[in-house]
Design an enzyme around this catalytic site. Structure first.
Site, PDB file in Angstrom:
ATOM      1  N   ASP A 139      -6.266 -20.973  17.350  1.00 10.52           N
ATOM      2  CA  ASP A 139      -6.791 -20.402  16.110  1.00 10.52           C
ATOM      3  C   ASP A 139      -8.211 -19.939  16.388  1.00 10.52           C
ATOM      4  O   ASP A 139      -9.103 -20.759  16.627  1.00 10.52           O
ATOM      5  CB  ASP A 139      -6.775 -21.446  14.996  1.00 10.52           C
ATOM      6  CG  ASP A 139      -7.072 -20.854  13.621  1.00 10.52           C
ATOM      7  OD1 ASP A 139      -7.736 -19.793  13.560  1.00 10.52           O
ATOM      8  OD2 ASP A 139      -6.649 -21.441  12.613  1.00 10.52           O
ATOM      9  N   ARG A 141     -10.166 -18.186  14.380  1.00  8.64           N
ATOM     10  CA  ARG A 141     -10.904 -17.794  13.183  1.00  8.64           C
ATOM     11  C   ARG A 141     -12.201 -18.571  13.007  1.00  8.64           C
ATOM     12  O   ARG A 141     -12.249 -19.772  13.194  1.00  8.64           O
ATOM     13  CB  ARG A 141     -10.019 -17.971  11.945  1.00  8.64           C
ATOM     14  CG  ARG A 141      -8.883 -16.983  11.879  1.00  8.64           C
ATOM     15  CD  ARG A 141      -7.955 -17.270  10.724  1.00  8.64           C
ATOM     16  NE  ARG A 141      -7.225 -18.525  10.915  1.00  8.64           N
ATOM     17  CZ  ARG A 141      -6.347 -19.017  10.058  1.00  8.64           C
ATOM     18  NH1 ARG A 141      -6.107 -18.367   8.938  1.00  8.64           N
ATOM     19  NH2 ARG A 141      -5.727 -20.146  10.311  1.00  8.64           N
TER      20      ARG A 141
END
Length: 223
Positions: A139, A141
């Site tokens: 991930d 982000r």
């Protein structure tokens, strides 16, 4: 215990506000005030949608929704992103708050890499294993720009509409107070069950899954 100080977030400024009428395929319609920004740290064109009006003394309901072209636009059944977006707009409009539409396709790895990960998932990898097999983060982000947007909007305290604990942890570290975390619904189908199960077991998403036999492999989305 000493409290860990919040990360200093660079200031962003509001650039444009414009009201846009929204209409969904099931007939639901609502007006949103869309806001753009100057000074976001990642240089991307993120949007804030103001929906409804919080009651006096209440905190706004906020969702950080990562862009998913396949799910949000084309209705892909390999994830739950499109249904989560639709649900979030209506719930925020009822409570009053903001939906931040963040240009972080494929949990931040981009559209082409996401589709490469689809192909690996079709060979049996889960959504996180596929990313790492490509040499990419599970991930990628970062929610610094989201914190900038919320601070510019005056939303330093909020109720977060999310099943993802990482969003709350990052916002808290960035100086935005998460008063409570509100779960979204579970939009499980035969096509996305493995994807949802991976989110629940691997990254602690608060998802209570029904017993649906999974017949297809999930996509790399992650809203």
């Amino acid at each position: 215990m000493n409290k860990i100080p919040a990360i200093e977030v660079p200031r962003a400024e509001i650039r444009t506000r414009v009201t846009v009428p929204l209409s969904f395929g099931d007939g639901y319609a609502v007006a949103a005030e869309m806001t753009t920004f100057h000074g976001l740290v990642d240089g991307r064109e993120h949007l804030a949608l103001a929906l409804g009006a919080p009651k006096p003394g209440s905190t706004p309901l906020v969702r950080l929704h990562s862009e998913c072209l396949t799910g949000d636009v084309f209705g892909s059944a390999r994830c739950d992103c499109g249904p989560q977006l639709r649900e979030s707009v209506e719930r925020i409009a009822a409570a009053g708050g903001y939906l931040l539409y963040l240009r972080q396709e494929g949990r931040g790895i981009g559209l082409y890499n996401k589709l490469d990960a689809y192909a690996l998932q079709d060979q049996g990898l889960d959504t996180y294993e596929a990313n790492t097999a490509l040499g990419l983060p599970e991930d990628a982000r970062d929610y610094t720009a989201a914190a900038q947007m919320l601070i510019a909007l005056g939303a330093r305290s909020l109720d977060l509409l999310s099943n993802n604990p990482d969003k709350a942890e990052q916002l808290t570290a960035l100086g935005v107070h998460v008063a409570s975390r509100v779960r979204t619904g579970v939009h499980a189908t035969e096509d996305n069950l493995r994807y949802l199960n991976a989110k629940a077991t691997h990254t602690g998403h608060t998802i209570d899954l029904p017993h649906i036999p999974a017949q297809a492999t999930p996509a790399t989305c992650g809203a």
